[in-house]
Design a protein around this motif. Structure first.
Motif, mmCIF file in Angstrom:
data_model
loop_
_atom_site.group_PDB
_atom_site.id
_atom_site.type_symbol
_atom_site.label_atom_id
_atom_site.label_comp_id
_atom_site.label_asym_id
_atom_site.label_seq_id
_atom_site.Cartn_x
_atom_site.Cartn_y
_atom_site.Cartn_z
ATOM 1 N N GLY A 72 -11.287 4.586 -9.437
ATOM 2 C CA GLY A 72 -11.220 2.626 -9.745
ATOM 3 C C GLY A 72 -10.681 1.910 -8.932
ATOM 4 N N SER A 73 -9.666 1.445 -8.888
ATOM 5 C CA SER A 73 -9.276 0.291 -8.332
ATOM 6 C C SER A 73 -7.077 -0.115 -8.771
ATOM 7 C CB SER A 73 -9.644 -1.242 -8.525
ATOM 8 O OG SER A 73 -9.601 -1.633 -9.035
ATOM 9 N N THR A 74 -7.019 0.393 -9.304
ATOM 10 C CA THR A 74 -5.758 0.434 -9.214
ATOM 11 C C THR A 74 -5.174 0.455 -8.089
ATOM 12 O OG1 THR A 74 -5.490 1.752 -11.202
ATOM 13 C CG2 THR A 74 -3.402 1.308 -10.411
ATOM 14 N N GLY A 75 -4.093 -0.818 -7.840
ATOM 15 C CA GLY A 75 -3.026 -0.315 -7.147
ATOM 16 C C GLY A 75 -3.958 -1.340 -5.794
ATOM 17 N N ILE A 117 0.796 -1.363 0.179
ATOM 18 C CA ILE A 117 0.188 -0.216 -0.486
ATOM 19 C C ILE A 117 1.026 1.387 -0.029
ATOM 20 C CG2 ILE A 117 -1.887 0.882 0.579
ATOM 21 C CD1 ILE A 117 -2.674 -1.466 0.089
ATOM 22 N N ASN A 118 0.527 2.218 -0.674
ATOM 23 C CA ASN A 118 1.355 3.601 -1.044
ATOM 24 C C ASN A 118 0.308 4.719 -0.217
ATOM 25 O OD1 ASN A 118 2.145 6.006 -1.560
ATOM 26 N ND2 ASN A 118 2.203 6.114 -3.203
ATOM 27 N N ALA A 168 -6.188 12.558 1.521
ATOM 28 C CA ALA A 168 -6.115 11.107 0.538
ATOM 29 C C ALA A 168 -4.670 10.677 0.835
ATOM 30 C CB ALA A 168 -6.412 11.683 -0.869
ATOM 31 N N THR A 169 -4.160 10.072 0.026
ATOM 32 C CA THR A 169 -2.862 9.763 -0.162
ATOM 33 C C THR A 169 -2.138 9.447 -1.714
ATOM 34 O OG1 THR A 169 -2.978 7.312 -1.304
ATOM 35 C CG2 THR A 169 -3.976 6.974 0.711
ATOM 36 N N THR A 170 -0.985 9.681 -2.157
ATOM 37 C CA THR A 170 -0.174 10.553 -2.498
ATOM 38 C C THR A 170 -0.476 9.014 -4.270
ATOM 39 O OG1 THR A 170 1.881 8.362 -2.922
ATOM 40 C CG2 THR A 170 2.121 11.105 -1.886
ATOM 41 N N ARG A 171 -0.666 8.529 -3.840
ATOM 42 C CA ARG A 171 -1.558 7.217 -5.389
ATOM 43 C C ARG A 171 -2.825 7.899 -5.873
ATOM 44 N NH1 ARG A 171 -1.115 2.655 -7.800
ATOM 45 N NH2 ARG A 171 0.798 2.146 -6.335
#
Length: 528
Positions: free
Chosen positions: A365-368, A342-343, A398-401
């Protein structure tokens, strides 16, 4: 995760460069030389596997991964040195293996850079701990990786009760364990610094959160406990948690909950000689009972039968389950657990247009990730309902991803348009209602009777009644009493209202639109 893992070793690069010109002897080898070459190749294969295993440890945030990766690189360098001295050993083949591993490192770093392209990297100022503010990123990463967290192993007893708990986490509760880990890693940048400042093991934080809430910020129990760490109202108030005057309960805020839970655990452990089992028993079964039993037993182990049997069944289950989750967190490879990568680096997003968390979930979406980003967004932004509109210009956590995916897919473009279409779809628009001009049925008019002479009398016109003057329909002012679990979005959907109009009619302020059970709302502008 590891600074040293992703830094090329100068000595090894010099060796690799110099070896490019080495050419093996062309004449036939003796059986002894062949055996030695095969042994060197086997050593290289073992070093390669050791390096790959170390990458897995690093991805699982296990500090042993750094030392293992360094040792594997040293093994490869020793093998290459041995190959140079060994007659008939083909150095180019070993270098191919070495370069492939380095390329794997470079490709991984490049993928991260691509994912992070154009992303804001600053964390929400409210969520910046002193560690993040004062320590350079590389040094912070190294510090987190070498946090001596395996000292937890020496603070608890690893016994059959813990093993039984591990068995449960690895069987029917495995999905809950993996979900808890993913949720925790998205919140780690917010929560872990608070526990680190308190000198508490990170594994213990994860274990409590996994058992209490599975990492769901909005979890509530039937007895009134709330949030990630399930604080009861009275205990929460002691540590600064509760309603903040805007309609939001800070027990649901992850950073506040982490800070309060660290303070609570340190308070308990100071009074219980740093005994984790008794501190956990206090967390679950009441601090008064735990303190009394510990005192009466003269500080004997929690697992002593005369102490253990004074606790209720729920606490007897809770203590080993928390420790078991913490143990797996520290030793995933030992149990064949592959935690998701997880990022979770904190970031913020300034919304380019109004949206909802539901809409963001669709366009991101659900990338990663396995299940998409709705839970991460809900956890990082607990003040917002999933279906509540968040105005343009608002800054959310949020997170960077997530931030990168937002810039790519949610600001404009086909996926952003599709998400808006889906989120505003009205079920009632699918229902077809017939009109007067489209009626094609038949009407029964009764029997037709023949008259004498075969003549049918002409119809007698009946005068139409005089039209009444039109009067506007009186629309009764209606209201609704808020029930437990209601949100303004759900009420608006039920009565076919626009959320902003309903909020204005009742003096509710965006973006929280805070309501509470028993409150009466005016249903102005609603169609039902």
């Amino acid at each position: 995760m590891s600074v040293s893992l992703f830094s090329l070793r100068p000595w090894s690069l010099l060796v690799a460069a110099s070896l490019l010109t080495v050419v093996p002897a062309a004449h036939a080898l003796s059986a002894r030389d062949k055996a030695r070459v095969e042994a060197i190749e086997a050593r290289m294969a073992a070093a390669e596997k050791r390096y790959s295993d170390a990458l897995v440890l690093v991805n699982n945030a296990d500090p042993k991964g750094t030392a293992e990766s360094d040792a594997a690189l040293e093994d490869m360098e020793d093998v290459i040195t041995a190959c140079i001295a060994q007659k008939g050993c083909t150095v180019s083949g070993l270098l191919t293996t070495y370069k492939r591993l380095l390329k794997q490192k470079v490709d991984g770093a490049a993928a991260d850079e691509e994912d992070d392209a154009g992303m804001p990297v600053e964390a929400d100022p409210d969520h910046v701990a002193p560690l993040r503010a004062d320590v350079p990123e590389a040094a912070r990463a190294a510090a987190l990786l070498n946090d001596h967290r395996h000292a937890f192993d020496d603070m608890v007893e690893y016994n059959p009760a813990i093993q039984a708990g591990i068995r449960r986490w690895l069987t029917d509760m495995r999905p809950a364990l993996l979900t808890s880990y993913e949720n925790y890693m998205n919140l780690r940048g917010v929560m872990w610094p608070e526990w680190e400042k308190g000198g508490l093991p990170e594994a213990l934080l994860f274990g409590i959160m996994a058992k209490e809430s599975n990492g769901r910020v909005h979890a509530s129990s039937r007895v009134g406990a709330a949030g990630l760490m399930q604080f009861m109202p009275a205990t929460g108030r002691r540590f600064g948690l509760g309603p903040d005057g805007t309609g939001f309960d800070t027990r649901f805020d992850p950073r506040s909950a982490a800070e309060a839970s660290a303070a609570y655990m340190n308070e308990r452990m100071r009074g219980l000689n740093r005994n984790i089992e008794y501190a956990l028993a206090a967390y679950n079964g009441g601090e008064g009972r735990a303190a009394r039993i510990y005192r009466d037993m003269g500080g004997q182990s929690f697992w002593t039968d005369s102490a253990y049997n004074q606790f209720p069944g729920e606490t007897k289950d809770y203590v080993p389950m928390v420790i078991a989750a913490a143990w797996i967190f520290l030793h995933p490879q030992q149990y064949g657990v592959e935690f998701p990568k997880i990022n979770g680096q904190p970031a913020t997003i300034r919304l380019a247009r109004s949206t909802t968390i539901y809409e963001l979930t669709i366009c991101l979406g659900s990338t990663g990730t396995r299940d998409g980003y709705m839970r991460a967004l809900r956890n990082l932004n607990p003040r917002y309902e999933a279906d509540g509109w968040i105005p343009a210009g608002t800054t959310i956590n949020a997170t960077t991803r997530i931030a990168g995916l937002y810039n790519r897919y949610c600001v404009s473009g086909p996926r952003a348009d599709l998400a808006r279409t889906l989120i505003t779809a009205d079920v009632n628009a699918a229902i077809k209602r017939p009109t007067a001009t489209s009626f094609t049925g038949s009407v029964a008019v009764g029997d037709v009777q023949a008259m004498q002479g075969g003549q049918v009398p002409p119809p007698v016109a009946t005068p139409a009644p005089a039209p009444r003057p039109a009067t506007p329909a009186r629309r009764q002012a209606r209201s609704y009493t808020v029930a437990r679990g209601d949100t303004l979005g759900r009420i608006a959907s039920r009565f076919q209202c626009e959320v902003p109009a309903l909020a204005r009619a009742n003096g509710l302020r965006a973006p929280a639109y805070a309501i509470k059970p028993g409150q009466r709302l005016k249903l102005e502008g609603c169609d039902r």
